[in-house]
Design a protein around this motif. Structure first.
Motif, PDB file in Angstrom:
ATOM      1  N   UNK A 161      -9.700  27.500  17.339  1.00 38.71           N
ATOM      2  CA  UNK A 161      -9.945  26.467  18.350  1.00 38.71           C
ATOM      3  C   UNK A 161     -11.148  25.616  17.934  1.00 38.71           C
ATOM      4  N   UNK A 162     -10.944  24.660  17.017  1.00 40.65           N
ATOM      5  CA  UNK A 162     -12.089  23.954  16.416  1.00 40.65           C
ATOM      6  C   UNK A 162     -12.869  23.078  17.377  1.00 40.65           C
ATOM      7  N   UNK A 163     -12.279  22.666  18.486  1.00 41.86           N
ATOM      8  CA  UNK A 163     -13.007  21.768  19.387  1.00 41.86           C
ATOM      9  C   UNK A 163     -13.692  22.491  20.536  1.00 41.86           C
ATOM     10  N   UNK A 164     -13.708  23.795  20.512  1.00 37.61           N
ATOM     11  CA  UNK A 164     -14.465  24.563  21.500  1.00 37.61           C
ATOM     12  C   UNK A 164     -14.794  25.903  20.853  1.00 37.61           C
ATOM     13  N   UNK A 165     -15.928  25.939  20.157  1.00 41.42           N
ATOM     14  CA  UNK A 165     -16.267  27.107  19.338  1.00 41.42           C
ATOM     15  C   UNK A 165     -17.367  27.937  19.981  1.00 41.42           C
ATOM     16  N   UNK A 166     -17.210  29.249  19.833  1.00 38.08           N
ATOM     17  CA  UNK A 166     -18.258  30.206  20.193  1.00 38.08           C
ATOM     18  C   UNK A 166     -18.395  31.190  19.042  1.00 38.08           C
ATOM     19  N   UNK A 167     -19.573  31.758  18.856  1.00 36.30           N
ATOM     20  CA  UNK A 167     -19.784  32.629  17.690  1.00 36.30           C
ATOM     21  C   UNK A 167     -19.071  33.971  17.788  1.00 36.30           C
ATOM     22  N   UNK A 168     -18.879  34.474  19.005  1.00 36.82           N
ATOM     23  CA  UNK A 168     -18.298  35.812  19.145  1.00 36.82           C
ATOM     24  C   UNK A 168     -16.817  35.713  19.491  1.00 36.82           C
ATOM     25  N   UNK A 169     -15.985  36.370  18.676  1.00 35.04           N
ATOM     26  CA  UNK A 169     -14.552  36.411  18.928  1.00 35.04           C
ATOM     27  C   UNK A 169     -13.948  37.475  18.017  1.00 35.04           C
TER      28      UNK A 169
END
Length: 818
Positions: free
Chosen positions: A52-60
């Motif tokens: 999901x390149x347009x809504x990134x978070x570091x933890x997944x």
């Protein structure tokens, strides 16, 4: 709104006890063709990139990889706690070789377990499904947590309340895909490929499955819309959690902040970006974004994103024709048709590098646009289009080709609007295309309403209501949307823009070449097969040269060549289906493509210049037909054929023909049919039935270059090209003399018909006229290589002009012959 579980509630949840059954074996299948990336796929690296390149978070956590799998029966209970008999590599559809199954089932079970990291325990856990084709149900630890319908859009589910306090968590997915047994949107998919324009279907999970921890208050979606005129980026952060959250959005040029705004979540905020760098295919600049979410002053979420500043619209060129524009300048949209199918992964590209490859080749070949044909791709495909600089025409996946019944119409519209909603923030998408060639279309007026609804949903982009409105199952032009789109194979189309819509060629070309050992079925076809790469390249360059002529003369401002790669039985790609063999000389391809983009800008430089023509009232050739075939003005006397004779005419004698093979031949091509011309005659029909009868024409290779005629199909007089007729409003009477004049005006791009000195019809006919080397003839036509449409009647006073007569001149000619 998400709700946290208490620790006591988590502890109270039942703990899954895995069964002791043996683990099923898995191995990759054997596709008919492999790609350069097939061998890079394994259970440890199945599309590992952040999805999901347009809504990134570091933890997944990525949940792609090996899952247990089994076919499912109708009404069967979920296989809780039970090892399934086979394994599948997610996210490759089960029909694909990369899945390891390589078979179709209408219904199926997926099962796996996962662990929740200890440091996520205080947060909500959201599962994300990129796409499941077509109906899906999801269970976590025996609790059903989601249902979803739609094969091309994603869905998310908060599974926090279904989690155990510790240990493995059981995830089960049920999927049903009946493909072409229903009217669900399927695009080109069929349960079994047909060796033609439809391909092997893809069922089940076919995009990345993943999970991430979020706070109770978090950003769920960003809507990003550039407003270039006001130098602002419009941002709406849709959130979960409590009301009255605050959002801060900062735009960066590299590491340098260039704009910031703070306001309420769920409202449209405007980030001011002074003197913005624009996004375009030549310079696809993207601003990085940092979005922070606050709850009563405390930061509760932070995400990364990006956006491009660009403006899509329509604009008149110097020639007065309406064209597509980007950032306030006319820019020809030069595109290929991109199906998005793979021989090893079918609907799913084997790797992210493979997904990027097709777009990179568009740039290499000199294209600036890609038409994503009746398929929706994973987000990373649009990310690469954004990064590389390719405008995208995004099609809605079509239903089957015949008209959709209810309730599928409602479902189709729901999926269309969801597609738009999920993709509104990608910079590269410039055009929405709800319908293709009438596939699934049920009502022309409704098609127009659907186009209006999409435009209302997203006013920032153009809407192509119906690509190929002239083709196939189309119900005709609804008159709505921003574009008028014709398909023409081999083409190109020569559509002219209207006062409020630009004209485009939505599909053309389709030249093919067989490459042994690189064909899905071992054979295949195209719209025109070529013997070798050199011929294929030459035909492509010739066809694209005609695209440039259509742009300059007719005013098309976009074209879509079929296609970037071969697909199964279609052998008309720049590359073979396996992406291993380029089929043309790409240097020549890029050269002609660059000429189109550089020159098809509506500046008027390529507009036809027919010259003034020869002055005078008699024209360049005049046949009084008074007992002879003498050319009273020129030097090309007509000779009578097949026993034709003279009889009583309008004035003196005329040429009497029996409709059974008789005509007169002038012995030469008297008109330059690439320029303006006029043909005129007095005619009297012996009959006016369903048969065509031609008065004057000029032979081409297969068909007459023009037809001044009686159209039996319409039972009207006509000035015609093949498939285009300017028709008189009433049926002529047998035995009555009429003065019939046909005018070709290349500057206006039209045919005009006059009867008895009066203009009775004009027809837009911006065709790419070619010089006809066949003879000008009186009393017949040529069609399909055969002599046809013989006149059953009498013709008199035939005039030919190398200019387009005016209304006044035609009236004077009529009066002179009375």
């Amino acid at each position: 709104m998400f709700k946290l579980l208490t620790a006591a509630a988590l502890v109270a949840s039942a703990v899954l006890v895995p069964t002791a059954q043996a683990t099923p074996d898995w191995h990759v299948g054997t596709p008919p063709l492999t790609t350069p990336w097939t061998d890079e796929v394994s259970p440890t690296n199945a599309l590992p990139e952040y999805p999901r390149p347009q809504l990134t978070r570091p933890e997944w956590r990525n949940l792609n990889g090996l899952w247990e799998w089994a076919p499912a029966a109708l009404g069967e209970q979920p296989p809780f706690g039970r090892t399934l008999g086979e394994k599948v590599l997610v996210p490759y559809p089960i029909e694909s070789a990369l899945s390891g199954l390589q078979k179709h089932e209408d219904r199926m079970w997926y099962r796996r377990t996962f662990q929740v990291p200890d440091n996520w325990k205080s947060k909500r856990l959201v599962l994300h499904f990129g796409a499941v084709d077509y109906d899906a149900k999801v269970w976590v630890n025996g609790r059903q947590v989601a249902t979803h319908r739609g094969g091309y859009d994603g869905f998310d589910v908060d599974v926090t309340t279904a989690l155990h306090a510790k240990g493995p968590q059981e995830l089960i997915v049920w999927a049903e895909d009946l493909t072409d047994e229903t009217y669900q949107p399927i695009g080109k998919q069929r349960e079994v490929g047909d060796h033609g324009i439809f391909y092997q279907g893809s069922s089940g999970i076919w995009r990345t499955v993943w999970m991430e921890p979020v706070n109770v208050a978090s950003v769920e979606r960003l809507q990003l819309t550039p407003d270039l005129a006001n130098q602002t980026l419009k941002v709406t952060a849709q959130t979960s959690g409590p009301a009255n959250l605050d959002v801060e959005v900062t735009a960066y040029d590299g590491r340098r902040p260039v704009g910031v705004v703070r306001g309420k979540a769920g409202t449209e905020l405007r980030v001011k970006i002074p003197n913005p760098k624009t996004w375009s295919p030549d310079r696809p600049f993207l601003y990085d974004l940092k979005v922070k979410l606050f709850d009563r002053g405390k930061r509760v979420d932070q995400i990364g994103s990006y956006a491009g500043m660009r403006q899509v619209g329509l604009q008149k060129g110097a020639d007065g024709k309406l064209r597509m524009a980007l950032n306030g300048k006319i820019l020809f949209n030069l595109s290929t048709l991109d199906q998005g199918f793979w021989p090893d992964g079918l609907n799913t590209a084997p790797t992210d590098a493979a997904l990027r490859f097709d777009l990179e080749q568009h740039k290499r070949l000199g294209f600036n646009t890609v038409r994503k044909h009746i398929k929706v791709e994973p987000d990373r495909w649009y990310y690469w289009a954004d990064k590389l600089g390719l405008m995208v025409w995004q099609d809605m996946p079509a239903s089957k080709t015949d008209a959709m019944p209810e309730p599928w119409r409602t479902q189709f519209k729901a999926e269309l609007h969801e597609m738009v909603e999920e993709h509104k923030s990608f910079t590269s998408i410039t055009v929405w295309v709800p319908f293709n060639e009438g596939w699934g279309e049920w009502d022309r007026t409704e098609t127009g309403r659907i186009a209006d609804d999409v435009k209302a949903q997203d006013p920032s982009r153009l809407v192509n209501a119906h690509s190929g409105v002239n083709c196939c199952n189309s119900h005709g032009d609804s008159g709505r949307g921003d574009l008028l789109d014709y398909h023409a194979y081999l083409g190109p189309a020569t559509t002219a823009p209207t006062s409020d819509r630009a004209a485009v060629d939505g599909e053309h070309g389709g030249f093919g070449l067989k490459v042994p050992d690189h064909m899905w079925f071992g054979d295949g076809s195209a719209y025109e097969m070529e013997p070798d790469s050199a011929t294929l390249t030459r035909r492509y360059v010739e066809n694209q040269t005609d695209v440039l002529r259509s742009a300059e003369q007719c005013g098309i401002s976009g074209s879509v060549y079929t296609q970037i790669t071969d697909v199964e039985g279609e052998l008309n790609g720049f590359f073979t289906y396996d992406r291993r063999v380029p089929k043309m000389d790409f240097t020549q391809v890029r050269t002609i493509n660059k000429q189109i983009v550089d020159n098809a800008n509506g500046d008027g430089s390529g507009a036809p210049d027919p010259g003034p023509g020869t002055p005078g009232t008699d024209g360049i050739h005049f046949y009084p037909l008074d007992g002879s075939g003498e050319d009273a003005v020129g030097n090309n006397d007509a000779t009578l054929q097949q026993g034709a004779v003279y009889g009583p005419g309008k004035n003196g004698e005329g040429l009497a023909l029996n409709g059974a093979g008789q005509y007169a031949d002038t012995g030469a091509a008297l008109l330059d049919t690439s320029k303006n011309y006029t043909a005129s005659a007095w005619v009297k029909l012996n009959k006016a039935d369903g048969s065509f009868q031609t008065f004057v024409s000029q032979d081409g290779d297969r068909d007459s270059a023009f037809f001044l005629q009686y159209s039996g199909q319409d039972q009207r007089f006509a000035m015609s090209f093949p498939g285009i007729r300017a028709l008189s409003p009433t049926k002529p009477n047998p035995g009555q003399w009429y003065h019939v004049t046909g005018v070709r005006d290349v500057v206006k791009g039209e045919l005009r018909l006059y009867v008895d000195g009066q203009l009775v019809a004009s027809k837009s006919a911006c065709t790419l006229d070619s010089s006809s080397t066949g003879n000008t003839v009186i009393g017949r036509a040529k069609f399909g290589g055969n002599q046809v449409d013989f006149l059953d009647g009498t013709i008199d006073q035939v005039h030919l002009y190398d200019r387009a007569l005016t209304d006044t001149e035609v009236q004077a000619l009529y009066e002179s012959g009375r």
